[in-house]
Design a protein around this motif. Structure first.
Motif: not given
Length: 394
Positions: A349, A352-353, A370, A373, A375-376, A390-394
């Protein structure tokens, strides 16, 4: 005449011999005084033979040649060779041992003894390894005749010497042809044959001259893939005795080899972890390409090894899509991450893209991620064959 009070000429010899025929050794040996004069004067007699227009041959029969070679103590080998240049084929010796061994190479150079196991064995034991003279005689003869009641161990020993005569008989086909002509009654121990690149091993197997076995192939491994590939194609049992040790270092070539039977390649791929225990990129790439060419698949752990060693997105994505069923989104991400950037962000991660190629394998895999879940977002970049991940970065 007893006091040599005459010049050696063709006409004088005929006068002394009372003959109008040639002045070959066969005729000269019929008169002891004339014969001894010729033996004492090699240069003069050779000059007579060279100038005599009636002379078809210097010697006509085997008895005459045998007698001369045993009597010609005053002749050097150069003079003997000059006389043998015009010896008739009918003077060819049945057995070498009946004449002095120092003459044997000269006789070989002029094809004046039969190509038999006994003669070749005698030559080898007395003169030494197959030299240019013996090699030329054997190649011209095209065969080595078996002698009656010939010992098979001795015949095999001759065969091994012929097979190893690479310096003087470089063409393996000539050597194999000579050994085949010997009609051996037992196989040749492969351990006695010097491994060489090329078709030697394949020809040995084709003519059943050696055992078609793991030991034979292991012995020839040092000759490289150029020797092993045609031999595998010729072997009738290679798939049965093949082992990782036997093909170690050759797996990439084996899987890509069009001459290698399909069952052999399939066996390697089905046991890839055993045949490629190390991360050999070339071998793993070849394994991947092989299964794709047959529309088959690799286990997921082996696809992961392909990704980690080859860093080839196209190959890895196709191998993942070929898996049945399609792996989970998380498993896909874990495998793709082995490719390095930008795919490693699926796990780390760090970004984020990022962009990936827009081809069917990538679209299938990223849509699965996707859906699961991992990748977003996934969209096509306008006017370009690129997918934006696109990824959700925690």
């Amino acid at each position: 005449m007893h006091q040599d009070l005459y010049r050696l000429t063709a006409d004088n010899l005929r006068e002394a011999l009372g003959s109008r025929d040639d002045v070959s050794l066969d005729l000269v040996r019929g008169n002891d005084d004339v014969y001894k004069r010729c033996l004492r004067s090699p240069q003069e007699y050779l000059a007579v033979l060279a100038s005599d227009i009636r002379k078809p041959h210097s010697v006509l029969t085997e008895p005459a040649l045998v007698g001369f070679l045993n009597d010609a103590e005053a002749w050097n080998l150069t003079d003997v060779a000059a006389l043998l240049t015009t010896a008739a084929p009918g003077s060819r010796l049945e057995q070498l041992e009946v004449v002095p061994s120092q003459c044997w190479p000269v006789l070989a150079a002029h094809d004046l003894f039969r190509s038999t196991v006994r003669n070749v064995r005698s030559y080898l034991s007395t003169v030494g390894p197959i030299d240019d003279h013996l090699a030329a005689l054997l190649v011209r003869a095209g065969n080595i005749e078996q002698d009656e009641h010939n010992d098979q161990d001795q015949a095999n020993a001759v065969a091994i010497e012929v097979l190893n005569a690479t310096a003087t008989i470089p063409d393996a086909r000539h050597r194999i042809g000579l050994v085949v002509s010997m009609d051996l009654r037992q196989v040749i121990p492969a351990a006695g044959i010097t491994p060489e690149t090329g078709v030697l091993l394949a020809l040995l197997l084709k003519h059943n001259l050696v055992d078609d076995s793991a030991d034979t192939f292991l012995h020839f491994r040092s000759a490289g893939w150029e020797a092993i590939e045609p031999a595998i194609a010729q072997s009738s049992g290679f798939a049965e005795f093949m082992s990782p040790t036997l093909v170690d270092g050759f797996v990439a070539e084996l899987l890509a080899g069009e001459r290698v039977p399909l069952p052999v390649r399939d066996m390697v791929v089905s046991e890839l972890a055993q045949y490629v225990p190390q991360d050999d990129a070339a071998a793993l790439r070849a394994a991947g390409l092989h299964v794709l060419s047959l529309q088959r698949s690799l286990p997921l752990d082996q696809v992961c090894r392909v990704a980690a060693t080859t860093h080839a997105p196209d190959l890895t994505s196709q191998l993942l899509v070929a898996c049945t069923p399609l792996p989970s989104g998380q498993d896909i991400a874990s495998v793709l991450a082995q490719l390095g950037e930008p795919y490693s962000s699926l796990v780390t991660r760090d970004e984020n893209e990022f962009d990936v190629p827009e081809d069917q394998p990538h679209r299938t895999l990223f849509e699965k991620m996707k859906s699961d879940g991992v990748i977003t977002g996934l969209k096509k970049r306008p006017r370009k064959e690129i997918l934006v991940v696109s990824l959700e970065i925690s």
